[in-house]
Design an enzyme around this catalytic site. Structure first.
Site, short mmCIF file in Angstrom:
data_model
loop_
_atom_site.label_atom_id
_atom_site.label_comp_id
_atom_site.label_asym_id
_atom_site.label_seq_id
_atom_site.Cartn_x
_atom_site.Cartn_y
_atom_site.Cartn_z
N GLY A 79 0.90 -1.72 0.45
CA GLY A 79 -0.11 0.13 -0.08
C GLY A 79 1.44 1.30 -0.15
CB THR A 81 1.03 3.52 -4.68
OG1 THR A 81 2.39 2.24 -5.32
CG2 THR A 81 0.72 4.33 -5.97
CG HIS A 141 10.15 -0.82 -0.30
ND1 HIS A 141 8.92 -0.62 0.23
CD2 HIS A 141 10.20 -0.86 -1.68
CE1 HIS A 141 8.57 -0.33 -1.31
NE2 HIS A 141 8.91 -1.15 -1.63
#
Ligand code: PAP
Length: 333
Positions: A79, A81, A141
């Site tokens: 999720g 974006t 990330h």
């Protein structure tokens, strides 16, 4: 081995570059077959592709967080974006009149909230970030334990999003099959699933990734906001207000009355974003992939269309083993 051969053998393009130093370091790391590159390497306890390891090291060496920075963090396909879009829209809401123009209408959220490892520090770049207006919005990330030190030591805020591993796996598997080099052929679900359950996935093991940020949020709730995709789907307005409060820019009563929360939710909705030209025809928001691949279904529970009972049991066992006692859980059935 020549460096060019290493790029090729990792499925990267020839114009990509790794330094000699990175190459030598790479050769010393444990490796496994990758999802979309030939190999994933185990760097500081997480699995990663060569270019991202180099970019992570560069970010660790050069990125200086400021107290007013906001960092969106996640494991891929959970999720990111969406959360980038919402964070951008919330923090910039006084700059743009939604009835006239908004940057999210002609830019992909990844262009507005750049990743440290895919964008800013990729390809041996050391960006000049001094002229960006405040608050600066970034994303990553990278697992908590490998973040550039100043992110954790400064007052910079982190917003983490995670998603049920069942749906994250299906989303990742579809995405990888769209962007894998054709010469690799399709990645079969059985093979991908086995790797996922063993934790061999970019920036994984995925559950360790979540737990890192989860415990940081428990220890420092003013520093880390921990969100779940499923909760946000269920009650977006509640979480938008929570996000705005956390980021120090709460919605006023007037804004709530005039529907500003709902407007931001609508602007960033899956349906709206998927249909925008930039997200249908644009390219390059992440690496050189087509933006449309970032918008597939946006549903909760799509995994039921793919999992066999044995797969359900195996992933449920992995989750039980890793998450038990942590307080972190996901609804599966
Ligand atoms: P990334 O890690 O490559 O940035 P990320 O955005 O984290 O990907 O995850 C992509 C998932 O979010 C996709 O899920 P799906 O494969 O199950 O469909 C994508 O469709 C979904 N997604 C993208 N934008 C939105 C949005 N605005 N609202 C809800 N879900 C979205």
């Amino acid at each position: 081995m020549e460096i060019t051969k290493l790029f090729e053998s990792n499925g990267a393009h020839k114009d990509e570059d790794l330094t000699n130093e990175s190459y030598e370091f790479l050769c010393s790391l444990p490796k496994e077959k990758g999802w979309r590159t030939q190999n994933l390497y185990l760097y500081q306890g997480f699995w990663c592709q060569p270019k991202e390891i180099q970019a992570t090291i560069s970010a660790q060496n050069h990125f200086q967080a400021q107290d007013s920075d906001i960092m969106v963090a996640s494991i891929p396909k959970s999720g990111t974006t969406w959360l980038k879009a919402l964070t951008f829209a919330i923090t910039n809401r006084n700059k743009y009149d939604l009835t006239k123009y908004h940057p999210l209408l002609d830019s992909n959220p990844h262009d507005l909230v750049p990743f440290l490892e895919y964008k800013l520090y990729a390809d041996n770049k050391i960006p000049d970030l001094s002229n960006i207006g405040h608050p600066r919005l970034f994303a990553t990330h990278i697992p908590l334990g490998s973040l550039p030190e100043s992110i954790r030591s400064s007052k910079c805020k982190m917003v983490y999003i995670c998603r049920s591993p069942f749906d994250t796996f299906i989303s990742a598997w579809h995405f990888v099959n769209k962007i894998r080099p054709e010469s690799y052929g399709p990645l079969e679900i059985e093979e991908a699933f086995d790797m996922y359950c063993r934790g061999v996935v970019g920036f994984g093991p995925h559950l360790d990734h979540m737990l890192g940020y989860w415990y940081e949020c428990l220890a420092k709730p003013d520093k880390v906001l921990f969100l779940k995709y499923e909760d946000m789907k269920e009650n977006l307005c509640f979480y938008l207000k929570k996000l705005a409060d956390f980021l120090g820019c709460p919605f006023t009563l007037e804004e709530e009355k005039t529907g500003a929360v709902q407007e931001i939710g609508n602007l960033c909705s899956f349906k709206n974003m998927k249909e925008l030209e930039v997200n249908q025809k644009g390219k390059g928001a992440i690496a050189d992939f087509e933006n449309k691949n970032l918008f597939r279904k946006g549903d909760v529970g799509d995994w039921v269309n793919y999992f066999t009972p044995m797969m359900v049991q195996r992933l449920a066992n992995v989750m039980d083993e890793k998450l038990s006692g942590s307080g972190l859980s996901f609804k599966v059935f």
